[in-house]
Scaffold this active site. Structure first.
Site, PDB file in Angstrom:
ATOM      1  N   GLU A 116       0.821  -1.204   0.000  1.00  0.00           N
ATOM      2  CA  GLU A 116       0.000   0.000   0.000  1.00  0.00           C
ATOM      3  C   GLU A 116       0.859   1.260   0.000  1.00  0.00           C
ATOM      4  O   GLU A 116       1.933   1.292   0.575  1.00  0.00           O
ATOM      5  CB  GLU A 116      -0.931  -0.021   1.210  1.00  0.00           C
ATOM      6  CG  GLU A 116      -2.055  -1.001   0.976  1.00  0.00           C
ATOM      7  CD  GLU A 116      -2.904  -1.275   2.199  1.00  0.00           C
ATOM      8  OE1 GLU A 116      -4.065  -1.641   2.012  1.00  0.00           O
ATOM      9  OE2 GLU A 116      -2.417  -1.123   3.321  1.00  0.00           O
ATOM     10  N   CYS A 129       3.539   8.338   1.480  1.00  0.00           N
ATOM     11  CA  CYS A 129       4.077   7.322   2.381  1.00  0.00           C
ATOM     12  C   CYS A 129       4.248   6.031   1.587  1.00  0.00           C
ATOM     13  O   CYS A 129       3.280   5.481   1.069  1.00  0.00           O
ATOM     14  CB  CYS A 129       3.082   7.143   3.534  1.00  0.00           C
ATOM     15  SG  CYS A 129       3.554   5.876   4.703  1.00  0.00           S
ATOM     16  N   CYS A 136       6.350  -7.416   7.122  1.00  0.00           N
ATOM     17  CA  CYS A 136       7.524  -7.021   7.896  1.00  0.00           C
ATOM     18  C   CYS A 136       7.932  -8.212   8.743  1.00  0.00           C
ATOM     19  O   CYS A 136       7.080  -8.902   9.286  1.00  0.00           O
ATOM     20  CB  CYS A 136       7.181  -5.827   8.792  1.00  0.00           C
ATOM     21  SG  CYS A 136       8.593  -5.179   9.704  1.00  0.00           S
ATOM     22  N   CYS A 140       6.377  -5.819  15.978  1.00  0.00           N
ATOM     23  CA  CYS A 140       5.971  -4.840  16.986  1.00  0.00           C
ATOM     24  C   CYS A 140       4.519  -5.148  17.340  1.00  0.00           C
ATOM     25  O   CYS A 140       3.691  -5.340  16.444  1.00  0.00           O
ATOM     26  CB  CYS A 140       6.131  -3.426  16.450  1.00  0.00           C
ATOM     27  SG  CYS A 140       7.835  -3.132  15.925  1.00  0.00           S
ATOM     28  N   CYS A 143       1.429  -3.189  15.837  1.00  0.00           N
ATOM     29  CA  CYS A 143       1.434  -2.836  14.411  1.00  0.00           C
ATOM     30  C   CYS A 143       0.775  -3.914  13.564  1.00  0.00           C
ATOM     31  O   CYS A 143       1.101  -5.089  13.657  1.00  0.00           O
ATOM     32  CB  CYS A 143       2.876  -2.611  13.944  1.00  0.00           C
ATOM     33  SG  CYS A 143       3.010  -2.359  12.169  1.00  0.00           S
ATOM     34  N   CYS A 370      -1.325   5.205  10.075  1.00  0.00           N
ATOM     35  CA  CYS A 370      -0.088   4.519  10.467  1.00  0.00           C
ATOM     36  C   CYS A 370      -0.393   3.182  11.113  1.00  0.00           C
ATOM     37  O   CYS A 370      -1.232   3.092  11.989  1.00  0.00           O
ATOM     38  CB  CYS A 370       0.664   5.299  11.536  1.00  0.00           C
ATOM     39  SG  CYS A 370       1.068   6.935  11.096  1.00  0.00           S
TER      40      CYS A 370
END
Ligand code: SAH
Ligand code: SF4
Length: 409
Positions: A116, A129, A136, A140, A143, A370
């Site tokens: 994205e 962004c 990933c 975390c 996230c 975010c």
């Protein structure tokens, strides 16, 4: 010994045509790589520098995707380029526009993966962004991207291609002779804050950013590019030396104990090491500050004491602290801090002399905020029990649905 059967026309081996050599995508090659590729395709060495510049400008200054539009090249040279090369950027498969104008592009890259890209407009300018990985590898705990199993590094072409496709959509390729100035650009800033840990894909990110900064191409200043990392300490000096862009650090906690849980890479590179690397980052000054990102998690990291520890921790580093109200996603074990708590926290940081903007959540209605990014096509995702186990957190309570209870998300 038996005689071999006579060869009939049908059985005769068919001479196989040599497969056409795969054409190479020019997008994402650095200037030296582009020149080498042109020479390999038959460009005389003497002309290579000039051809490199011409092709480069068509690609990155004018946004051309068709060799036939490269009108300052001879027809037969264009034909040769077409034979050897393609000009490809990732394909936009869906575009969603939020009520606040934020645009989210779902982008397909080779292998059918999706990432994205988010454009956040602000007063005639805007921040793009972009993503550096599919998913990933880090986990975390707050996230959404970290819950995605599927991971692959993006190529340099797929990274710079995200900027190019957004320029396509925004109509930002300049008219001949009218290159946008930094102040008037729709994409005035680029942040590597989408999916992925950019410093786990260093070479591709570096090459893509060098292409983006090149004065004969997209020409975005290094000061308008911010790379956000969870704290891959060994790559921080290289980021300064080889890219020279602005740095953002996903801090989120002020003690190793809590950061180990929230940002598990902290177990490998604890706070003291991280801060030492930041203090050595080149060109730090009032005009070139480190951004610390701090996600506000209710009752977890948002006390006055946390705020005071934060300012002590970063003492001496020219910095700005970006407070991010936590964006919730289905299944996450955290809540956003209350607004007055966030403001009280910001106040302490501000009084200590640091800018402490509270990031207004943008594009929440389209899950573009975010930490909410995650491919729709992921094949499997970790659930909150797995996340908690990996982070060494206590297992979350299982939610038992009472009849007539409202849906729990
Ligand atoms: N992997 C890099 C780049 C991603 S940047 C990094 O972690 O720095 C995305 C920013 O949003 C990071 O600061 C990340 O910690 C933060 N973030 C992640 N999930 C979030 C959430 N649910 N709400 C608010 N911020 C989040
Ligand atoms: Fe990865 Fe950054 Fe999300 Fe952590 S916050 S899981 S490093 S994308």
């Amino acid at each position: 010994m038996t005689a071999s059967p006579p060869i009939t026309p049908e059985a005769m081996p068919i001479p196989r045509k040599a497969p056409a050599p795969a054409r190479r995508n020019l997008v994402g090659l650095t200037r030296p790589q582009l020149r080498a590729a042109l020479i390999e395709a038959g460009t005389p060495e003497k002309q290579a520098k000039m051809r490199e510049t011409q092709v480069w400008q068509w690609l990155y200054q004018k946004g051309v995707r068709d060799f036939d539009q490269m009108t300052n090249l001879a027809k037969d040279y264009r034909a040769r380029l077409k034979e050897h090369f393609t000009i490809e950027v990732p394909e936009v498969v869906a575009r969603t526009v939020s009520a606040d104008g934020t645009r989210k592009y779902l982008v397909r890259i080779a292998g059918g993966h999706e990432v994205e890209v988010v454009y956040i407009p602000e007063d005639g300018r805007g921040t793009l962004c972009i993503s550096s990985q599919v998913g990933c590898t880090l986990t975390c705990t707050f996230c959404h991207t970290g819950t995605q199993r599927l991971v692959r590094n993006l190529t340099a072409g797929e990274i710079v291609g995200q900027i190019m496709l957004a320029r396509d959509d925004l109509g930002e390729w300049p008219e001949p002779g009218r290159a946008p100035k930094d102040e008037t650009r729709l994409i005035s800033n680029v942040v590597l804050m989408g999916m992925g840990e950019p410093l786990y894909n260093f070479d591709a990110v570096r090459d893509a950013m060098l292409i983006t900064m090149d004065g004969e191409g997209i020409s975005l200043s290094r000061r308008r590019i911010t790379l956000s990392t969870s704290g891959v300490v060994p790559e921080i000096p290289r980021t300064g030396a080889e890219i020279g862009c602005m740095l953002a650090i996903s801090l989120h906690a002020t003690t190793d104990e809590l950061r180990n849980q929230l940002v598990p890479i902290n177990r490998k590179y604890p706070l003291a090491q991280l801060l030492e690397a930041l203090r050595a980052y080149p060109k730090l000054s009032n005009s070139e500050r480190i951004t610390f990102e701090y996600v506000m998690l209710k009752g977890v990291n948002d006390s006055d004491e946390d705020a005071r520890r934060l300012v002590k921790l970063i003492a001496g580093i020219p910095a700005k602290i970006n407070l991010i109200p936590f964006n919730e996603w289905p299944g996450v074990p955290y809540e956003r801090s209350d607004w007055d708590r966030i403001e009280a926290f910001a106040d302490i940081v501000h009084k200590a002399g640091y800018a402490s903007p509270i990031r207004t959540p943008r594009g929440e209605d389209i899950m573009a905020a975010c930490g909410q990014l995650k491919s729709a096509t992921e094949r499997a995702r970790k659930n909150r029990f797995e996340i908690a186990a990996e982070a060494g957190l206590p297992q979350p309570e299982r939610i038992v649905r009472r009849p007539n209870a409202p849906d729990v998300h």
